[in-house]
Design an enzyme around this catalytic site. Structure first.
Site, short mmCIF file in Angstrom:
data_model
loop_
_atom_site.label_atom_id
_atom_site.label_comp_id
_atom_site.label_asym_id
_atom_site.label_seq_id
_atom_site.Cartn_x
_atom_site.Cartn_y
_atom_site.Cartn_z
N ASN A 1 1.02 -0.93 0.10
CA ASN A 1 -0.08 0.36 0.05
C ASN A 1 1.01 1.92 -0.22
O ASN A 1 2.03 1.74 0.97
CB ASN A 1 -0.90 -0.16 1.19
CG ASN A 1 -2.12 1.67 1.26
OD1 ASN A 1 -1.32 1.74 0.60
ND2 ASN A 1 -2.19 1.45 2.54
N LYS B 1 0.41 4.40 -0.67
CA LYS B 1 -0.26 5.79 -0.11
C LYS B 1 -0.43 6.29 -0.60
O LYS B 1 -0.22 6.29 -2.10
CB LYS B 1 0.60 6.11 1.49
CG LYS B 1 -0.37 4.26 2.04
CD LYS B 1 0.22 4.74 4.05
CE LYS B 1 0.16 3.00 4.54
NZ LYS B 1 0.22 3.82 6.44
N HIS C 1 -9.14 1.66 4.64
CA HIS C 1 -8.44 1.59 5.78
C HIS C 1 -8.34 2.31 7.24
O HIS C 1 -9.28 3.52 6.65
CB HIS C 1 -7.02 2.36 5.01
CG HIS C 1 -5.84 2.31 5.42
ND1 HIS C 1 -5.32 3.08 6.29
CD2 HIS C 1 -4.99 1.31 5.10
CE1 HIS C 1 -4.06 3.07 6.42
NE2 HIS C 1 -3.52 2.11 6.05
N GLU D 1 -6.83 5.16 7.90
CA GLU D 1 -6.29 6.82 7.45
C GLU D 1 -7.46 7.31 6.72
O GLU D 1 -8.29 7.89 6.01
CB GLU D 1 -5.59 6.30 6.98
CG GLU D 1 -4.06 6.77 7.59
CD GLU D 1 -2.26 5.50 6.63
OE1 GLU D 1 -2.87 6.06 5.57
OE2 GLU D 1 -1.74 5.07 7.52
N GLU E 1 -5.37 -4.79 11.46
CA GLU E 1 -4.26 -3.52 10.87
C GLU E 1 -4.49 -2.64 12.76
O GLU E 1 -5.84 -1.54 11.98
CB GLU E 1 -4.77 -2.06 10.13
CG GLU E 1 -4.05 -2.89 8.76
CD GLU E 1 -3.51 -1.93 7.42
OE1 GLU E 1 -2.54 -2.47 6.79
OE2 GLU E 1 -4.11 -1.22 7.31
N GLY F 1 2.68 2.19 10.28
CA GLY F 1 3.76 3.37 10.83
C GLY F 1 4.94 3.15 12.48
O GLY F 1 5.65 4.93 12.01
N SER G 1 3.47 -2.08 10.53
CA SER G 1 4.70 -2.25 10.71
C SER G 1 5.35 -4.02 10.17
O SER G 1 6.47 -4.43 10.66
CB SER G 1 5.02 -2.65 12.07
OG SER G 1 5.39 -0.92 12.40
P1 PGA Z 1 2.71 0.43 7.40
O1 PGA Z 1 1.61 0.94 6.92
O2 PGA Z 1 3.00 -0.37 7.54
O3 PGA Z 1 3.88 1.88 7.48
O4 PGA Z 1 2.39 -0.14 9.53
C1 PGA Z 1 0.64 -0.70 6.78
C2 PGA Z 1 -0.98 -0.07 6.23
O5 PGA Z 1 -1.35 1.44 6.66
O6 PGA Z 1 -0.63 -0.58 5.47
#
Ligand code: PGA
Length: 248
Positions: free
Chosen positions: A8, A10, A92, A94, A165, A171, A210
């Site tokens: 992903n 983003k 997601h 976000e 998640e 992140g 992560s």
């Molecule tokens: P990350 O994000 O691997 O940076 O933790 C995962 C995601 O938001 O799908």
């Protein structure tokens, strides 16, 4: 099929050249592990570039729940299919936050995706920014029950993916422990059985939060994990190549 490794991106990378560099790192990874199932989810604007490469699957990071119309800024399922998309990330954390999406909004998108013969990746995860030792099972259950309520009638042979998640793991550099992932995945499977009108045997579970080259091997050993949704590490070429190499 190996585990699915979904990248992903983003709102990255910033340039077309950045896209080429990331695609090269995926190709290098695939030359070392040709069995790996890789899914790339770029920003809409780069779908065209990504679709000119092959050897991996393509997904979008969201989609409209409408076919067409006066909907400034929206992108339809038909449009993304034009660029070879087979998968769509929905809900997601976000996107939920940015667009203030309810679980019913998410279900509408899942329906639209299934109606268009695409595969939804429904993201779920409790909203807490910090892990205080408690898993919010109620919130996870609500996200599944409402997000997937009655969608089975639209499910032909497509699979549905759930990406677990936890927000505190996204992140942060702190992945959920194997024990938590195992426990939550068991719980998800139980809720899937209770979700009205769902073909639960067609649902697979990803973990995201992560994941990187440093922990993917360990996380791969967890029972009931069908793959990973990766954000940050999917933007670092060396990590991309390594994760593909290590995927089993
Ligand atoms: P990350 O994000 O691997 O940076 O933790 C995962 C995601 O938001 O799908």
């Amino acid at each position: 099929m190996s585990k699915l490794l979904a990248f992903n991106w983003k709102m990255n990378p910033a340039t077309k050249e950045g896209v080429s560099i990331l695609l090269d790192s995926i190709k290098t990874g695939l030359s070392r592990n040709s069995e790996a199932d890789i899914l790339v989810c770029p920003p809409y604007i780069f779908l065209d570039r990504v679709s000119t490469s092959n050897g991996f699957l393509i997904g979008s990071q969201d989609v409209s729940n409408q076919d067409s119309g006066a909907l400034t800024g929206e992108i339809s399922a038909n449009m993304i299919k034009e660029f070879g998309c087979q998968y769509v990330i929905i809900g997601h954390s976000e996107t939920r936050e940015l667009r203030k999406l309810t679980n019913q909004d998410i279900q509408n998108k899942v329906r639209q995706v299934l109606l268009n013969d695409l595969v939804p990746i429904l993201c779920i995860g409790y909203a807490e920014q910090e892990f205080d030792g408690d898993i919010n099972f109620d919130e996870l259950k609500e996200q599944i029950l409402v997000g997937l309520n009655g969608v089975g009638e639209l499910q032909n042979d497509q699979e549905i993916y759930i990406a677990y998640e936890p927000v505190w793991a996204i992140g942060s550099g702190k992945s959920a422990s194997s024990a938590i992932i195992l426990q939550v995945n068991e719980f998800i499977k139980k809720v899937l059985q209770e979700t009205p009108g769902l073909k639960a045997d067609k649902v697979k579970i990803l973990y995201g939060g992560s994941v990187s080259d440093g922990n993917i091997e360990k996380l791969s050993k967890i029972e009931n994990v069908d793959g990973f949704l990766v954000g940050g590490a999917s933007l670092i070429p060396e990590k991309v190549t390594k994760m593909i190499e290590l995927l089993v």
